[in-house]
Design a protein around this motif. Sequence first.
Motif, mmCIF file in Angstrom:
data_model
loop_
_atom_site.group_PDB
_atom_site.id
_atom_site.type_symbol
_atom_site.label_atom_id
_atom_site.label_comp_id
_atom_site.label_asym_id
_atom_site.label_seq_id
_atom_site.Cartn_x
_atom_site.Cartn_y
_atom_site.Cartn_z
ATOM 1 N N ALA A 1 7.999 6.888 -7.093
ATOM 2 C CA ALA A 1 7.454 6.173 -5.938
ATOM 3 C C ALA A 1 8.491 5.208 -5.384
ATOM 4 O O ALA A 1 8.688 5.099 -4.174
ATOM 5 N N PHE B 1 4.133 7.299 5.053
ATOM 6 C CA PHE B 1 5.513 6.898 4.815
ATOM 7 C C PHE B 1 6.300 7.046 6.108
ATOM 8 O O PHE B 1 6.470 8.162 6.609
ATOM 9 N N ARG C 1 1.381 2.036 -3.544
ATOM 10 C CA ARG C 1 0.087 2.428 -4.104
ATOM 11 C C ARG C 1 -0.268 3.836 -3.664
ATOM 12 O O ARG C 1 -0.749 4.646 -4.461
ATOM 13 N N ALA C 2 -0.036 4.109 -2.373
ATOM 14 C CA ALA C 2 -0.343 5.445 -1.861
ATOM 15 C C ALA C 2 0.456 6.485 -2.633
ATOM 16 O O ALA C 2 -0.083 7.506 -3.067
ATOM 17 N N ALA C 3 1.762 6.197 -2.812
ATOM 18 C CA ALA C 3 2.610 7.155 -3.519
ATOM 19 C C ALA C 3 2.093 7.383 -4.938
ATOM 20 O O ALA C 3 2.028 8.516 -5.418
ATOM 21 N N ARG C 4 1.682 6.298 -5.591
ATOM 22 C CA ARG C 4 1.225 6.445 -6.969
ATOM 23 C C ARG C 4 -0.123 7.151 -7.024
ATOM 24 O O ARG C 4 -0.377 7.940 -7.926
ATOM 25 N N SER C 5 -0.970 6.870 -6.050
ATOM 26 C CA SER C 5 -2.273 7.548 -6.063
ATOM 27 C C SER C 5 -2.091 9.048 -5.860
ATOM 28 O O SER C 5 -2.925 9.838 -6.254
ATOM 29 N N MET C 6 -0.977 9.430 -5.228
ATOM 30 C CA MET C 6 -0.737 10.855 -5.008
ATOM 31 C C MET C 6 -0.052 11.508 -6.190
ATOM 32 O O MET C 6 0.298 12.684 -6.130
ATOM 33 N N GLY C 7 0.188 10.731 -7.238
ATOM 34 C CA GLY C 7 0.701 11.335 -8.461
ATOM 35 C C GLY C 7 2.156 11.042 -8.763
ATOM 36 O O GLY C 7 2.717 11.622 -9.683
ATOM 37 N N ALA C 8 2.786 10.152 -8.003
ATOM 38 C CA ALA C 8 4.187 9.835 -8.266
ATOM 39 C C ALA C 8 4.277 8.787 -9.367
ATOM 40 O O ALA C 8 3.518 7.824 -9.364
ATOM 41 N N SER D 1 0.822 -1.219 0.000
ATOM 42 C CA SER D 1 0.000 0.000 0.000
ATOM 43 C C SER D 1 0.853 1.267 0.000
ATOM 44 O O SER D 1 0.381 2.310 -0.420
ATOM 45 N N TYR D 2 2.117 1.183 0.442
ATOM 46 C CA TYR D 2 2.964 2.378 0.406
ATOM 47 C C TYR D 2 3.175 2.842 -1.028
ATOM 48 O O TYR D 2 3.038 4.016 -1.344
ATOM 49 N N PHE E 1 -5.064 0.233 -9.632
ATOM 50 C CA PHE E 1 -4.089 -0.756 -9.191
ATOM 51 C C PHE E 1 -4.428 -2.150 -9.684
ATOM 52 O O PHE E 1 -3.618 -3.061 -9.601
ATOM 53 N N HIS F 1 -1.025 7.119 -11.320
ATOM 54 C CA HIS F 1 -0.514 8.425 -10.926
ATOM 55 C C HIS F 1 -1.043 9.544 -11.793
ATOM 56 O O HIS F 1 -0.843 10.709 -11.491
ATOM 57 N N PHE G 1 -5.871 4.573 2.797
ATOM 58 C CA PHE G 1 -5.735 3.127 2.874
ATOM 59 C C PHE G 1 -6.095 2.613 4.259
ATOM 60 O O PHE G 1 -6.077 3.358 5.247
#
Lengths: 433, 370
Positions: A344, B101, A332-339, A329-330, B66, B87, B95
Motif C-alpha cells: 500500500a 488513487f 486504508r482503501a489500498a489495505r481494504s483491497m488486500g494490499a 483513506s488512500y 482500521f 488486508h 469511502f
Amino acid sequence: MTDAASDMDTRPATANNGPLLTSDGVPLKQKLAITTRRMRWKAFLLTVPLVLFLIISFVVPIGQMLFRSVYNTTGTDVTPNFAVAIQKWDGEDLPSEEVFELFVKDILQAQKVRAIGKTPGKLGTRVNYELPGSLSLIRSAPRKLKKITEGPYKEALLSLDKRWENPVLWRTLKRVTRNFTPSFYLAALDLKYDAAEQIVAADEIYQIYVSNFWKTIWLSAIITFLCFLLAFPVAYLLSTLPLATSNLLMILVLLPFWTSLLVRTTAWIAILQSKGIINNILVFIGIIGDESRVQLIYNQTGTIIAMVHILLPFMILPLYSVMKTIPPSYMRAARSMGATPFTAFRRVYFPQTLPGIAAGTLLVFILAIGYYITPALVGGADGVLISNLIAGHIQKSLNWSLGAALGTILLVTVMVLYWLYNKFVGIDKLSFG
Amino acid sequence: MASGNTVSSTGATDAYVRFEKVQKSYDGEILVVKDLNLDIARGEFVTMLGPSGSGKTTCLMMLAGFEPATNGEIYIGDKSINHIPPHKRGIGMVFQNYALFPHMSIGENLSFPLEVRNMGKADAEKAVKRALDMVQMGDFIHRRPAQLSGGQQQRIALARALVFEPELVLMDEPLGALDKQLRERMQYEIKHIHENLGVTVVYVTHDQSEALTMSDRIAVFNDGVIQQLSSPEDLYERPQNAFVAQFIGENNELTGKVEKINGSTCSVRLEDGTKVKAEKVNVNNVGDKTLLSLRPERVEIDPVGKMDALLKGKIEELIYLGDHIRVRISVAGNDEFIAKVRNRGDKRDLKEGQSVKIGWAASDCKALDA
C-alpha cells in the motif's frame, strides 16, 4: 431596398467570421481588455518595486559580473597603442621594430601614470595567467626599459633579457591585448593555448576546476539523497500527527533557521573535530584508541554532515506540505483491497509524495551546488566546493574574469540540470507547499 | 488464524457479521462505543444511522480493521477478526471521499485489488470490465479520477470495492458529497446492485432518507449505543424512544404525565390540562413524565369521523408545498405543532388565525420516555 439587401448580405458574414461583438457593437475582446486594464495595471504596479529592486541589485550586477568572463581590458588599458599595433602581426618569428617601440613607450607611459588597475604589473599578472612564469619579466620591465631612450627598440629590448626573444610571449601578448577573450573559459575548463595557439588540456597541476565541478555535483547529490532519507520519515510523522503536536515538532524543524548559519556550522566544528564531542565519546567508550581518532571534519565528511543538517528543513517542508494533503483513506482503501502495508505504501502512498520529493530534491540540490559558507568553514582542502573556488578568485587572487567564468559555468550547469529535471520529472508536478 | 478456530464455538450463530460486547475508547476516559451487540445476516443491507459523533463510523472502522476494538469481539462468519489485519479481512470498502488513487487510471484503480491478490492478467481484465459495466462506466477505463465528476467517481469507487467479489462491503457515507438528485439516483443503484449481487452491506450515514430507501434494517446510533435496530417501516411507525422518534422523520412533540395505563394504551394529561389517549410504548408507571410523539401526516384538521383525541388549536402559519400544505398550529401550549394536509384539490378553506379542531388515532400517538 437594394441598400437594405446588401446590408443583410454583409451583416451575417461579419457575425459569423468577424470577432464576437457586445450588444453595443464593440468587439468583445476590446471591451474585455478595457474592463481588465485597471486590474492589470494594479497587478503591474504591485510588482514594480520588486522588479526595479531586482534589476538594480541583481540582474545588472550579475550580468556585469558574468560579462567579465569574456571581456577583460587589462591589455588595452596598460598598453593601448601596442594593443592595436600587435594585432597586425602574423605571429611568425617576432613582431616588427615599430611594435617593439610602441610596447616600450606604452609600458613607460603606464609606469609614469600609475593609474589604478592600469600598471604594468597588472599586465604581468594577466600574461602570467596564460603563460606561467612571465610575471617577473613584465613586472620588472619598466625599471629595465627606462635605460632604452632611443631606437632601435627591438634590439635594445632583446638584449636586456633572453626571454623577450620567445615568440610565444609575444603571441600571448597579442592575445591578452584583445578585449574579448575565451581564455578564462578555457582556464575554467582546465584548457589552455599551447605554443602553437591550439587549445589543449592544461598542465596536470593546473587541472583543478573540472574535477571540482564533478565533486560539487557528486557531493550535492549525496547531500540531497541523505536529506531525502532523513526527511521522509520525519515529514511522514509530522503529517500524521494531530495539528497541535505537529506544529510543535514543526517549530523544532524550523528552529535552526532562528540561529545564524555561522553558529550552526561552528557548532559542528565543536562536535566533529578530532578532540570534539563525538571523538571523545568514542575514545571514552573504547571503540577507538586515543591515537586513532576519526577525522570527521575539514574533509568531505565534514562538508556532507554539516550541509545535510543545514539543508534538511528544505527537504522536510515540501515533503510535509504534500503529505499533509494525502488523506489517510488512500492507504486504508489500498489495505481494504488486500494490499499489505508495504505494498500500500509503495503503490499508493509513495507515488503521491513524488511532487514533494521532486520539489525537495530540486531545492536542496540547487542550494547545495552553490553553497559557500559551510564548506569554507568545515570542508578543509578536500571538502571545498566550486563556490569556494569562485569566492577565492573574487576575493583573494582577484582574477575576477576567471571567477566570473566559473560562476557562469555553474549557472549554466544548474540551468541544464533544471531543464533535464523539467524534462523527466516535470516542473508542473512540483509542489513547494 | 488459529485463534479463529478456538473461538468458533462461541461465535457460531447464523449471523454473518457479529459484534459482541464491543467497546471502544480513544483516550481511556470516554467510551465512544458502549457495549455494542449487533448481528448482521448474510446478504443483509444494514445501515448505521446517527448524528456525527454517535460512534457509527468508529464501528465501521473496527469492522474494517482500521481501529482496534478496546473490548469485545467482532466475528465474520465463525472467525473472530480482532487480530486479523485489514488486508486479510477481504472486505470491500467505499469511502466518503471515494479514495480513488489519483496517480492511477480508472482501469488501474480497479485492477489494484486483483493485482495484490495475484490474479492473472486476463482474468483481471475481465473482472474489471464486468465491474465497470455494472456501474455503466465501461467507457471510462483509461481516464484519470480527476477527469471524472463526483457521481462518476462514486460509481468507480463502488466498482472498485466490488471488483474482487468480497462477501462484505462497507460504505462510509459514500453519497455525502453528491447533490440531492444524484444522491437519490445512486441510492437506487446501490440498492439494486446489492439485490443483484447478494453481498452483505454495512452502510454508514447520517441521512435518514438514505437509510430508509436502501436498508433492510437500520441501527440508529446515539451516544455510542444502538437506540433501535429494526426495519425502516418499524423505525418510522414504531419508534421505541424519544431520540429515534425525533431523529427519524418529522415529529410533533407534546409533553405530559401518564394518568392511567390500560393495556397497550394509556391516557396522558398534557401540560395545559387536556387529556388525550396514546399508545403506550416507553412508559411504565402512572405519574411518569412522557413525551407524546405524533407524525404530522397523521394529524387530522377538523376531523369528520370519531377520533381518540380531539384538541382545540389555532392556525399560526400556512405553507404551500405543492403536494401538501404545511399547517403550523398552536395546540396545548405548543405553537410548533405541524400538520400536513394533502393537496386534494378540494380547496379546503384554511386561513391563518382560524380556530380549528385537531384529532388523531391513539395508535398514531406514541407515549415515549421524556
